[in-house]
Design an enzyme around this catalytic site. Structure first.
Site, short mmCIF file in Angstrom:
data_model
loop_
_atom_site.label_atom_id
_atom_site.label_comp_id
_atom_site.label_asym_id
_atom_site.label_seq_id
_atom_site.Cartn_x
_atom_site.Cartn_y
_atom_site.Cartn_z
N HIS A 135 8.36 -8.53 -10.16
CA HIS A 135 7.34 -8.02 -9.03
C HIS A 135 6.55 -9.16 -8.23
O HIS A 135 5.84 -8.94 -7.33
CB HIS A 135 6.57 -6.78 -9.41
CG HIS A 135 5.42 -7.33 -10.39
ND1 HIS A 135 5.63 -7.76 -11.62
CD2 HIS A 135 4.23 -7.36 -10.02
CE1 HIS A 135 4.39 -8.13 -12.00
NE2 HIS A 135 3.60 -7.91 -10.92
C1 UD1 Z 1 -0.43 -6.26 -8.37
C2 UD1 Z 1 -1.30 -7.41 -8.67
C3 UD1 Z 1 -0.62 -8.24 -9.80
C4 UD1 Z 1 -0.26 -7.35 -10.90
C5 UD1 Z 1 0.37 -6.09 -10.08
C6 UD1 Z 1 0.83 -4.83 -11.13
C7 UD1 Z 1 -2.88 -8.49 -6.84
C8 UD1 Z 1 -3.05 -9.80 -6.06
N1 UD1 Z 1 -1.73 -8.49 -7.57
O1 UD1 Z 1 0.43 -6.56 -7.48
O2 UD1 Z 1 -1.57 -9.02 -10.29
O3 UD1 Z 1 0.60 -7.93 -11.67
O4 UD1 Z 1 -0.43 -5.31 -9.20
O5 UD1 Z 1 1.72 -3.92 -10.59
O6 UD1 Z 1 -3.66 -7.85 -6.95
N2 UD1 Z 1 3.19 -0.32 -3.20
C9 UD1 Z 1 3.80 0.83 -3.15
N3 UD1 Z 1 2.99 1.90 -4.13
C10 UD1 Z 1 1.95 1.43 -4.58
C11 UD1 Z 1 1.58 0.36 -4.92
C12 UD1 Z 1 1.99 -0.80 -4.22
O7 UD1 Z 1 4.51 1.21 -2.53
O8 UD1 Z 1 1.28 2.46 -5.43
C13 UD1 Z 1 3.76 -1.17 -2.70
C14 UD1 Z 1 3.30 -1.72 -1.21
O9 UD1 Z 1 4.27 -2.11 -0.27
C15 UD1 Z 1 2.41 -2.89 -1.49
C16 UD1 Z 1 3.20 -3.48 -2.43
O10 UD1 Z 1 3.74 -2.49 -3.26
O11 UD1 Z 1 2.16 -3.70 -0.31
C17 UD1 Z 1 2.28 -4.61 -3.27
O12 UD1 Z 1 1.62 -3.84 -4.05
P1 UD1 Z 1 -0.15 -4.69 -4.31
O13 UD1 Z 1 -1.19 -3.70 -4.86
O14 UD1 Z 1 -0.52 -5.41 -2.92
O15 UD1 Z 1 0.44 -5.84 -5.39
P2 UD1 Z 1 1.52 -5.76 -6.55
O16 UD1 Z 1 2.41 -6.39 -6.14
O17 UD1 Z 1 1.57 -4.40 -7.20
#
Ligand code: UD1
Length: 351
Positions: free
Chosen positions: A204
């Site tokens: 991820h």
């Molecule tokens: C975040 C953390 C990372 C952690 C990870 C655990 C930061 C910079 N990164 O990364 O350290 O290891 O969480 O999972 O804070 N999305 C959904 N549904 C959700 C959440 C996210 O569809 O409930 C999708 C969205 O397209 C979003 C992408 O996932 O843009 C990334 O989510 P985001 O919270 O920005 O970062 P993670 O990659 O989850």
């Protein structure tokens, strides 16, 4: 004592659960603020239900967006809440944008800040998590280090007087989940869609998913394994594969939706080996005694590398061979503590 925990992403809910329980046992008024960084049921609510965490007292519902957009919305919401509640401590966990936002707010309005999982360093300045950790540690009044290595990093940065070695709170959480699995097991075959021996994979991180050729090489390597590779897919992975036109349903890959924590631990225990870029899963693999191969250039959790329990894999053409190495036979040390970290954290906050 009044304590506000600020959480927002999956790994933080796992760390919050034992702390909430310990706070309740000590009659601490513990409020939970959810930033809404993760919002899908299988990325958020299921963790609260399964781990026995009450519904958040406040959800800021910030959702997804660029780092600046997401963090800015959190800053405003967290500040309002802290000013209203006037807690004795704000507690933050790990290294996400939610951690960073609560740290900046607390230090700016002079409310004591405690950082659970302080002192982790990858030395890789391209990782968003690395910026978040460094800023948070330097804002915090109480640095709760999970390992000796983390504590040494804090000492090297001149933060010794504010630092305490308390062990890793994920051990507390893992012990709880393993107990619940004994009384109510998980249907692995149904979840993993295979009755054969399998490898568990999770990918991820931005550095593995944001570049199309890197992502394509990882998916190529996993899909050419000679045994099934079960991959619970984080929405970021699915989104980026769609954008880059990378086919996930090929070869040995079995793509399944994100798992709850109990399900993930059950599947990890049943797997032959684990391939991941997650920090938490590297440790869980070590603690569950399943060999792990980490698709990154370094790890903050260098204790997991002891005796080859975890191996950093740079050359993807060697991934299958490395992941199928034999299980180490030497007795494991216990670098992550005894599973009583939540209680130690409460003691530090109380003092
Ligand atoms: C975040 C953390 C990372 C952690 C990870 C655990 C930061 C910079 N990164 O990364 O350290 O290891 O969480 O999972 O804070 N999305 C959904 N549904 C959700 C959440 C996210 O569809 O409930 C999708 C969205 O397209 C979003 C992408 O996932 O843009 C990334 O989510 P985001 O919270 O920005 O970062 P993670 O990659 O989850």
């Amino acid at each position: 004592m009044k304590v506000i925990s600020v959480v927002g992403a999956r790994p933080q809910f796992i760390k919050l659960a034992p702390l909430h329980k310990a706070a309740s046992d000590h009659d601490i008024n513990h409020l939970i603020v959810h930033t809404g960084q993760h919002y899908d049921d299988n990325m958020s609510d299921v963790f609260f239900r399964e781990l026995g965490i009450p519904k958040p007292d406040l959800n800021l519902n910030v959702g997804s967006g660029s780092h600046a957009f997401q963090t800015a919305r959190m800053l405003e919401g967290i500040e309002k809440c802290i000013l209203k509640e006037n807690p004795d401590w704000v507690v933050v966990y790990g290294d996400t944008n939610s951690t960073l936002a609560a740290a900046i707010v607390s230090v700016k309005i002079d409310v004591p800040l405690a950082h659970v999982e302080a002192g982790l360093r990858s030395g890789n300045r391209r990782m968003p998590e690395e910026h978040n950790r460094i800023v948070t540690d330097h804002c915090a009044d109480l640095l709760l280090a999970p390992t000796e290595t983390a504590l040494n990093n804090l000492v090297l940065e001149g933060l010794k007087v504010r630092s305490h070695l308390v062990g890793d709170i994920m051990v507390d959480s893992l012990k709880f989940v393993q107990e619940t699995l004994k009384s109510s097991p998980v249907d692995i075959e149904n979840l993993c869609k295979t009755n054969e021996e399998f490898v568990l994979a999770t990918i991820h991180r931005a550095e593995n998913t944001s570049d199309s050729s890197r992502l394509n090489s990882i998916i190529d390597a996993l899909s050419s394994f000679n045994i099934p590779v079960v991959l619970p897919a984080h929405p970021r992975l699915v989104n980026h594969c769609k954008t880059f036109n990378i086919d996930l349903s090929r070869g040995s890959l079995i793509i399944i939706p994100p798992l709850s924590h109990r399900e993930l631990i059950a599947v990890a225990l049943a797997s032959k080996s684990i391939i991941t870029d997650s920090g938490g899963l590297q440790k869980e693999a070590f603690l569950l005694k399943v060999p792990c191969s980490t698709i990154r250039t370094e790890t903050e959790w260098e204790e997991t590398l002891i005796d080859g329990w975890n191996v950093i894999v740079d050359d993807l053409s060697a991934l299958q061979e490395i992941s199928q190495r034999p299980i180490p036979t030497i007795e494991q040390p216990t670098p992550f503590g005894d599973g009583k970290t939540a209680k130690k954290i409460i003691d530090c906050l109380s003092k």
